[in-house]
Design a protein around this motif. Structure first.
Motif, mmCIF file in Angstrom:
data_model
loop_
_atom_site.group_PDB
_atom_site.id
_atom_site.type_symbol
_atom_site.label_atom_id
_atom_site.label_comp_id
_atom_site.label_asym_id
_atom_site.label_seq_id
_atom_site.Cartn_x
_atom_site.Cartn_y
_atom_site.Cartn_z
ATOM 1 N N SER A 153 0.840 -1.188 0.000
ATOM 2 C CA SER A 153 0.000 0.000 0.000
ATOM 3 C C SER A 153 0.879 1.243 0.000
ATOM 4 O O SER A 153 2.102 1.158 0.135
ATOM 5 C CB SER A 153 -0.932 0.007 1.219
ATOM 6 O OG SER A 153 -1.872 1.053 1.115
ATOM 7 N N ALA A 154 0.251 2.380 -0.178
ATOM 8 C CA ALA A 154 0.947 3.662 -0.146
ATOM 9 C C ALA A 154 -0.016 4.690 0.410
ATOM 10 O O ALA A 154 -1.226 4.584 0.220
ATOM 11 C CB ALA A 154 1.396 4.062 -1.546
ATOM 12 N N VAL A 155 0.513 5.694 1.111
ATOM 13 C CA VAL A 155 -0.356 6.719 1.696
ATOM 14 C C VAL A 155 -0.936 7.592 0.588
ATOM 15 O O VAL A 155 -2.126 7.878 0.553
ATOM 16 C CB VAL A 155 0.419 7.579 2.712
ATOM 17 C CG1 VAL A 155 -0.420 8.769 3.174
ATOM 18 C CG2 VAL A 155 0.832 6.730 3.911
ATOM 19 N N ASP A 156 -0.097 7.993 -0.330
ATOM 20 C CA ASP A 156 -0.509 8.947 -1.356
ATOM 21 C C ASP A 156 0.211 8.593 -2.658
ATOM 22 O O ASP A 156 1.144 9.286 -3.070
ATOM 23 C CB ASP A 156 -0.124 10.357 -0.878
ATOM 24 C CG ASP A 156 -0.756 11.423 -1.746
ATOM 25 O OD1 ASP A 156 -1.641 11.091 -2.555
ATOM 26 O OD2 ASP A 156 -0.350 12.591 -1.613
ATOM 27 N N PRO A 157 -0.172 7.483 -3.288
ATOM 28 C CA PRO A 157 0.612 6.961 -4.409
ATOM 29 C C PRO A 157 0.600 7.893 -5.616
ATOM 30 O O PRO A 157 -0.401 8.554 -5.884
ATOM 31 C CB PRO A 157 -0.085 5.642 -4.743
ATOM 32 C CG PRO A 157 -1.475 5.825 -4.254
ATOM 33 C CD PRO A 157 -1.399 6.713 -3.054
ATOM 34 N N ALA A 158 1.719 7.926 -6.314
ATOM 35 C CA ALA A 158 1.811 8.766 -7.515
ATOM 36 C C ALA A 158 1.232 8.020 -8.720
ATOM 37 O O ALA A 158 0.804 8.630 -9.685
ATOM 38 C CB ALA A 158 3.262 9.151 -7.766
ATOM 39 N N GLY A 159 1.263 6.708 -8.675
ATOM 40 C CA GLY A 159 0.731 5.943 -9.801
ATOM 41 C C GLY A 159 0.356 4.555 -9.344
ATOM 42 O O GLY A 159 0.272 4.295 -8.145
ATOM 43 N N ASP A 160 0.115 3.673 -10.298
ATOM 44 C CA ASP A 160 -0.242 2.303 -9.961
ATOM 45 C C ASP A 160 0.945 1.579 -9.341
ATOM 46 O O ASP A 160 2.092 1.953 -9.540
ATOM 47 C CB ASP A 160 -0.690 1.545 -11.215
ATOM 48 C CG ASP A 160 -2.079 1.986 -11.654
ATOM 49 O OD1 ASP A 160 -2.767 2.639 -10.839
ATOM 50 O OD2 ASP A 160 -2.445 1.712 -12.805
ATOM 51 N N PHE A 161 0.637 0.520 -8.629
ATOM 52 C CA PHE A 161 1.689 -0.265 -7.997
ATOM 53 C C PHE A 161 2.558 -0.949 -9.051
ATOM 54 O O PHE A 161 2.048 -1.498 -10.020
ATOM 55 C CB PHE A 161 1.055 -1.329 -7.092
ATOM 56 C CG PHE A 161 2.039 -2.320 -6.555
ATOM 57 C CD1 PHE A 161 2.979 -1.933 -5.604
ATOM 58 C CD2 PHE A 161 2.057 -3.629 -7.006
ATOM 59 C CE1 PHE A 161 3.895 -2.842 -5.104
ATOM 60 C CE2 PHE A 161 2.970 -4.545 -6.518
ATOM 61 C CZ PHE A 161 3.892 -4.142 -5.565
ATOM 62 N N GLU A 162 3.839 -0.896 -8.826
ATOM 63 C CA GLU A 162 4.727 -1.700 -9.663
ATOM 64 C C GLU A 162 5.630 -2.520 -8.746
ATOM 65 O O GLU A 162 6.273 -1.984 -7.841
ATOM 66 C CB GLU A 162 5.547 -0.815 -10.596
ATOM 67 C CG GLU A 162 6.239 -1.694 -11.606
ATOM 68 C CD GLU A 162 6.806 -0.952 -12.797
ATOM 69 O OE1 GLU A 162 7.593 -1.571 -13.508
ATOM 70 O OE2 GLU A 162 6.482 0.235 -12.972
#
Lengths: 220, 576
Positions: free
Chosen positions: B113-122
């Motif tokens: 997970s990410a708090v505030d992702p810039a894009g899709d998970f890679e």
């Protein structure tokens, strides 16, 4: 059978939980533990000179100490000998080992809760630290048990009184400022305990959702 | 260490998320409640009930919804929208009541997970193509940066560890002299002074159980080292987390919504099939993103290629958020909506629909619920039955149909088992006799829901009334309003909040007059059946011509369905 009982005591809850699971009827006599300190009163010290709860009276006998009472109830009322595997030395050894561990949890997690909830004067930081040390050990133990397909504290397919002895003060730890976030295997084991048929909660200990197979309470 | 909130991190092992469990995670100080629904979807939510802020990680995962332990608010799988508030059993929660969600991706035995992702998970390059073994996670009381700087100190007995690479979130290690796969050791930044070591072996070793033990011992020793180092300096303050302030929309008086039927969503017909004789089912999936939360009883407006808009009930069970499934009966005599859906609309077509609206909410404060469906009236009843089934509330679904071939969604009916009772091929007299049987035992906290053709609905309501069911225990939804509308009256409508007075002439509805005068008034069916255009009456005597309000509600005179009903008094004051 009579249980000298205090609703908010995790050690009294152990007995209520075990009796509910074993479907044994009983009466209670409420002891004003706080603020009345009735467990230190003269009349109660005659029943238990240690001035501690719980105590039971059964067939004219008086028995104190939560772990001792669990042992007595399991052997007396569980004909399957699953809760206290008296004829299996290896498992019985494990049960005794974790009953002692449960006393350690009482000495730490329960102490921190008494400090926060009932204003006991004690070194709460030491109590919390001690509880975290024990929880790390229990979490690691349960994680590796899960790896072997084992659901309970002691080996085998059935819970034992060790699960009942360890459960209450783990489940109440947050009332003493002890988070269980770092113990995911403990948190999963708690769900399993809550799904034992006959499980009852207490103030601060709530039931789990039904298991995925639709039954509210699965094990045992 | 600077905090990069856009960075993806592992926050749990897949094995941390058994069914019906809620896992407690944390990333950069933000606490998450993480839970796997029965459909395997992994939900990552802010660990805080919108109502009173209680941790959702102590809530109950029923496989479809997460129920807060404090006041029982229910939140749906996927959308995190609130589906039910026990303190308001007769009301449908507003769609804006929705938990804050974070992205969750499950890959290589870890949940990321990410708090505030810039894009899709890679997936990190280092893990691509591997068949991993995930080690036991090791939480430690030390700053993530400190832990990262010490990962190369991991020692395994009988060999030496060699750091192949190190980044801002993991270290890649090999073990010379030991027959062990390479290790990628991630540091999950929990808080300023806490982290979790999450190790992934890049292949499954010969003795997995022994290797898990071996690494656990080594990682425990590394933890002791790092925690000792951390104890030498004062612990940094925990990261201060700004809770997102409540939406402006939730905190202020809601705007009166835009006029007319809505069409804010675009969906594709993922599947169209004949679910029973003359009934086509449509599985509608979003073109992108997720669909808004629905509740049992909710309907959507479907905009058709022929320019018409029609209302259809959602049949989904709780937590089924990836699609809306509706069913449409072929009605040769209808106004053309069903013909168009049956003939013109095909799999792969794109349709405009409204977000779900619930004018037919399902109370859960019932000891037993009786659902009566006639023909295509099964659609909202199915959604209700599936919710009641999932939530363990006793219910019976009585399904009246012409024949076995006319039973829609047989596969879903089977799942409901003995709670479904079908009544096939009954004539009106037999139907009435059967209803008398079904409704014979009214008792405390029993509720009846009815959906079906007009005559059957009337018959059911009559029987219920005769058997002593009070008005407030009988809930119904008409397909359409078959009453003849008398629009010959003329009267004045005063809009209290808008400070306007309008004249309603014969031949025009209140709703039309509102819309002509620039008042934004929502509507849907526009024939007095669905309840969307309901307004509150402050003064005056309504002339009810709808089939939405119950007789008790009509007698109270404080509500009006503005698309058909009119005024008996010369002046009607509305709270608009």
């Amino acid at each position: 059978m009579k249980l000298y009982d205090y609703e908010l005591s995790g050690n009294c809850y152990k007995i209520r939980l075990m009796l509910s699971i074993l479907r044994v009827g009983y009466e209670t006599q409420t002891i004003d533990f706080y603020p009345g300190a009735e467990h230190k009163s003269d009349w109660f010290l005659e029943i238990n000179p240690l001035g501690q709860l719980p105590v039971i009276e059964d067939e004219g006998r008086v028995l104190r100490d939560a772990q001792a009472i669990l042992t007595y109830l399991a052997v007396k009322h569980d004909n399957s000998s699953q809760w206290y595997p008296a004829s299996e030395p290896a498992r019985l050894g494990e049960v005794a080992q974790w009953l002692a561990f449960a006393d350690g949890i009482t000495g730490t997690a329960s102490a921190a809760r008494l400090h926060d909830g009932l204003f006991y004067d004690l070194d709460v930081e030491a109590a919390r630290k001690g509880a975290h040390r024990l929880f790390r050990i229990l979490d690691e133990h349960l994680w590796f048990a899960e790896q072997q397909g084992q659901d309970w504290i002691c080996s085998g397919d059935h819970p034992t009184i060790a699960d009942i002895a360890c459960f209450p003060y783990v489940a109440l730890s947050e009332e003493g400022g002890i988070s269980r976030q770092d113990y995911p295997a403990i948190r999963r084991w708690m769900d399993r305990v809550k799904r034992i048929r006959g499980f009852v909660g207490m103030s601060g200990v709530f039931p789990a959702s039904p298991a995925a197979d639709g039954s509210a309470q699965t094990a045992a | 260490m600077t905090i990069d909130l856009s960075q993806w991190h592992p926050i749990a092992s897949s094995s941390d998320l058994p069914l019906r469990h809620v896992y407690q995670a944390q990333l950069h100080g933000r606490e998450f409640a993480v839970w796997r629904a029965d459909d395997q979807y992994v939900n990552v939510w802010e660990n805080r009930c919108l109502h009173r802020g209680v941790r959702l990680s102590v809530g109950l995962n029923d496989g479809k919804e997460l129920k807060c332990l404090y006041h029982g608010w229910r939140y749906s799988n996927r959308s995190a929208g609130c589906t039910y508030i026990p303190a308001h059993p007769a009301d449908a929660p507003a769609r804006t009541i929705c938990n804050r969600t974070y992205p969750g991706v499950e890959e290589k035995g870890l949940v990321w997970s990410a708090v505030d992702p810039a894009g899709d998970f890679e997936l990190p390059e280092v893990l691509k193509g591997c068949d991993p073994l995930v080690l036991r996670p090791i939480p430690l009381n030390a700053a993530p940066g400190l832990a990262l700087s010490r990962l190369a100190d991991l020692k395994l007995e009988g060999g030496t560890s060699r750091q192949i690479a190190s980044t801002g979130s993991y270290s890649h290690l090999a073990f010379d002299g030991l027959d062990l796969p390479e290790l990628v050791l991630f540091v999950q930044p929990v808080d300023a002074h806490r982290c979790v070591l999450r190790g992934v072996l890049k292949a499954v070793p010969a003795d997995p159980a022994g290797t898990l033990r071996q690494f656990n011992t080594a990682l425990n020793r590394l933890r002791t080292l790092i925690e000792a180092a951390a104890a030498e300096a004062p612990a940094p303050e925990p990261i201060a987390v700004d809770f997102r302030p409540i939406d402006e929309e939730l905190a202020s008086m809601p705007e009166i919504s835009r006029s007319g039927p809505k069409a804010e969503l675009r969906v594709t017909v993922a599947r169209k099939w004949e679910t029973s004789e003359g009934v086509a089912a449509f599985r509608l999936e979003p073109l992108s993103g997720a669909l808004p939360t629905f509740q049992p009883g909710a309907h959507i407006d479907v905009h058709l290629p022929n320019g018409m808009a029609r209302q259809y009930s959602i049949t989904n069970g709780p937590g089924e958020g990836g699609h809306y499934t509706i069913a449409v009966k072929r009605e040769p005599d209808s106004r053309g909506g069903s013909e168009c859906l049956h003939n013109a609309v095909q799999t792969g077509d794109v349709l405009a629909i409204s977000a779900p609206r619930n004018n037919f909410p399902l109370r859960r404060d019932a000891v037993k619920v009786t659902l009566v469906a006639g023909g295509i009236g099964i659609t909202p009843m199915l959604a209700m039955a599936r919710a009641l089934d999932a939530q363990g509330i006793a219910f019976e679904l009585h399904y009246f149909a012409q024949s076995k071939a006319h039973l829609s969604f047989p596969e879903l009916l089977n799942e409901l088992g003995d709670s479904v009772v079908t009544h096939l091929g009954l004539n009106p007299a037999e139907t009435s006799a059967k209803l008398n049987e079904i409704l014979a035992d009214y008792g405390f906290a029993r509720h009846l829901y009815i959906c079906g053709p007009g005559p059957m609905l009337e018959a059911t309501r009559d029987v219920a009334a005769k058997q002593g069911w009070p008005d407030e225990a009988v809930h119904f939804e008409y397909f359409k309003n078959t009453q003849e509308i008398d629009d010959s009256s003329t009267f004045e409508v005063a809009l209290a909040r808008s400070a306007m007075t309008l004249q309603v002439p014969a031949g025009k509805t209140i709703l039309e007059v509102l819309q002509e005068n620039g008042i934004e008034a929502p509507s849907s069916c526009e024939q007095g059946a669905c309840g969307t255009c309901l307004a509150t009456v402050i003064e005056g005597e309504p002339d009810h011509q709808d089939v939405y309000l119950t007789p008790t509600e009509k007698a109270a005179g404080d509500k009006i369905i503005t698309c058909v009903s009119r005024s008996k008094s010369n002046r009607l004051v509305l709270d608009i």
